[in-house]
Write an enzyme that holds these catalytic residues in place. Structure first.
Site, PDB file in Angstrom:
ATOM      1  N   ASP A   1    -115.806 -85.681  36.266  1.00 57.12           N
ATOM      2  CA  ASP A   1    -116.488 -84.339  36.548  1.00 57.12           C
ATOM      3  C   ASP A   1    -116.609 -84.001  34.931  1.00 57.12           C
ATOM      4  OD1 ASP A   1    -117.142 -82.537  39.023  1.00 57.12           O
ATOM      5  OD2 ASP A   1    -116.368 -81.532  37.586  1.00 57.12           O
TER       6      ASP A   1
ATOM      7  N   LYS B   1    -110.046 -83.828  44.664  1.00 65.43           N
ATOM      8  CA  LYS B   1    -110.539 -83.229  43.510  1.00 65.43           C
ATOM      9  C   LYS B   1    -109.425 -83.353  42.837  1.00 65.43           C
ATOM     10  CE  LYS B   1    -114.442 -82.411  41.514  1.00 65.43           C
ATOM     11  NZ  LYS B   1    -115.567 -82.716  41.881  1.00 65.43           N
TER      12      LYS B   1
END
Ligand code: GLU
Length: 452
Positions: free
Chosen positions: A171, A131
């Site tokens: 995201d 991430k």
């Protein structure tokens, strides 16, 4: 005695993680949820016991933190912080989104990367966990500012990623526009056209259905959950939070399957529409977002049946199914209590970790169907995996083909949760099921690859 030992192991494990990662509450929350279900499982499996598997999974393989300097439209120099957490590569290249939001910090990205490892494992596709992101806020920035920021971000990040190494995606705050600018800069610096990012535009290697995939996957998963108690989406009332891509996909699919969505929400409050959010309202949601507006109040102004509630979340609305699709920690114990008192039968998480630990426990104690985001929102990254496959074979699949594969993957994840999470009385504990099923594949790969 056995029970005491397991409890003690959990406490010791958590204390150690806490000591090593001070000031990281979100990361600790995500690790706790996994530890509570996976440590008892490890204790009963000799091949895993003593191998420090969870300890290794909770330590990123690599954490990259970098300066992102850029120049705004006024000619002023801005400095943001960039991150990429390369969490676990046991089952494939690091894979996971990039988040641009002022709340981004190390704790938030480590929780997301940790969950991503389990989520990606659940998809059954060969993707490790990662991430990244920045505290940059795209809201209110011009296109050119967003472009310059993305270029500056990628100028540094491109040193650490690649189609066989680490494949970022979108995201919160990172959609098609940002992915385009990030891709353009990667291609320019590395002089190669590869599937280094997913969520790309259709003109340069993106996959059909990727924008809708997370939301569609959530509803496919919800359909399976309802089926376990002989129910279906059709005729049910849904309370949905969020205003982004995920909420949009959820609303579209619930409508398609004959359910009624009565709420959506933005950072400013929520909208309640007893006529249901369908048809032109869904298109308008997309239109508002495309213009960079995520204010629920502006949505409500357009439709007479829509009422706006400032500064509130939608969990006091009576519904059969709740779908939190905004962000982490948006559903608290008191919300869980209200939802249960109002007769909710199913809570399907669409965001990452939207419910707090005590809210989750309340749902489980009350035997409400409850699925954690790492299981029910895995359709987004699963479709990213399908985009990687299409890039590798240099072909594009039709919407029908991608959608059919997505649905099959969600049904598979649901089955894995049932297999590992069904309790003696028949109740499916999806938290336990998802954590253990996600753990097993990563653990097997790590054991096979030795202590590395
Ligand atoms: N950010 C999404 C997630 O939370 C998608 C990541 C991806 O497609 O790599 O799973």
């Amino acid at each position: 005695m056995e029970h005491y030992n397991t409890e003690q192991k959990i406490q010791e494990f958590i204390a150690n993680i806490e000591a090593k990662n001070p000031n990281e509450p979100e990361f600790l929350q995500a690790v706790k949820e996994v530890a509570n279900t996976v440590i008892p499982f490890i204790a009963t499996h000799k091949e895993y016991d003593g191998m420090k598997l969870l300890e290794r999974m909770a330590e990123p393989e690599r954490t990259i933190i970098f300066r992102v300097p850029w120049v705004d439209d006024a000619g002023e120099i801005q400095v943001n912080r960039g991150f990429r957490i390369q969490m676990n590569s046991a089952i494939g290249p690091y894979k996971g989104g990039i988040r641009f939001h002022p709340t981004v910090n190390l704790s938030v990205l480590k929780f997301l990367a940790f969950e991503q490892t389990f989520k990606n494992s659940l998809t059954t596709l060969p993707m490790g966990g990662g991430k990244g992101g920045s505290d940059f806020d795209p809201q209110g920035k011009s296109n050119m500012e967003v472009m310059r920021f993305c270029q500056a971000f990628m100028t540094e990040m491109c040193k650490y990623i690649g189609p066989e190494t680490d494949v970022p995606a979108g995201d919160i705050g990172v959609g098609a526009r940002e992915i385009g600018y990030l891709f353009g800069q990667y291609k320019k610096i590395r002089n190669e056209f590869t599937g280094v990012l997913t969520g790309k535009g259709l003109a340069y290697g993106g996959s059909l259905i990727r924008p809708e995939a997370t939301g569609y996957g959530v509803v496919y998963f919800c359909e399976q959950m309802l089926k376990t108690i002989g129910q279906e989406v059709k005729g049910k009332t849904f309370a949905v939070s969020g205003f982004g891509n995920v909420a949009w996909g959820v609303v579209k699919k619930v409508n398609e399957l004959g359910g009624k969505v009565v709420t959506i929400s933005g950072p400013d409050g929520y909208v309640y529409d007893e006529d249901g959010i369908s048809g032109e309202k869904v298109d308008y949601l997309l239109q508002l977002r495309a213009s960079g507006n995520n204010r629920a109040e502006d949505f409500a102004k357009k439709f007479p049946s829509a009422k706006f509630y400032a500064g509130k979340r939608p969990w006091s609305v009576k519904c059969d199914v709740a779908i939190p699709a905004a962000t982490q920690n948006e559903l608290f114990l008191e919300d869980a209590q209200t939802l249960v008192a109002n007769g909710v039968i199913c809570v399907t998480e669409a965001a990452n970790m939207p419910s707090t630990l005590d809210a989750i426990n309340y749902f489980l104690d009350n035997k409400v169907l409850f699925s954690p985001g790492k299981a029910s929102n895995a359709g987004g990254v699963a479709t990213s995996g399908l985009e990687m496959t299409q890039n590798s074979i240099r072909l594009n699949w039709s919407s029908e083909e991608v959608d059919a594969r997505l649905k099959e993957i969600m049904i598979g994840i649901h089955k894995a949760c049932r297999d590992y999470g069904t309790e003696e009385d028949g109740y499916v504990n999806y938290v336990k099921g998802a954590n253990i099923a996600g753990f097993v594949k990563v653990a097997e790969a790590m054991l096979a690859q030795g202590v590395v």
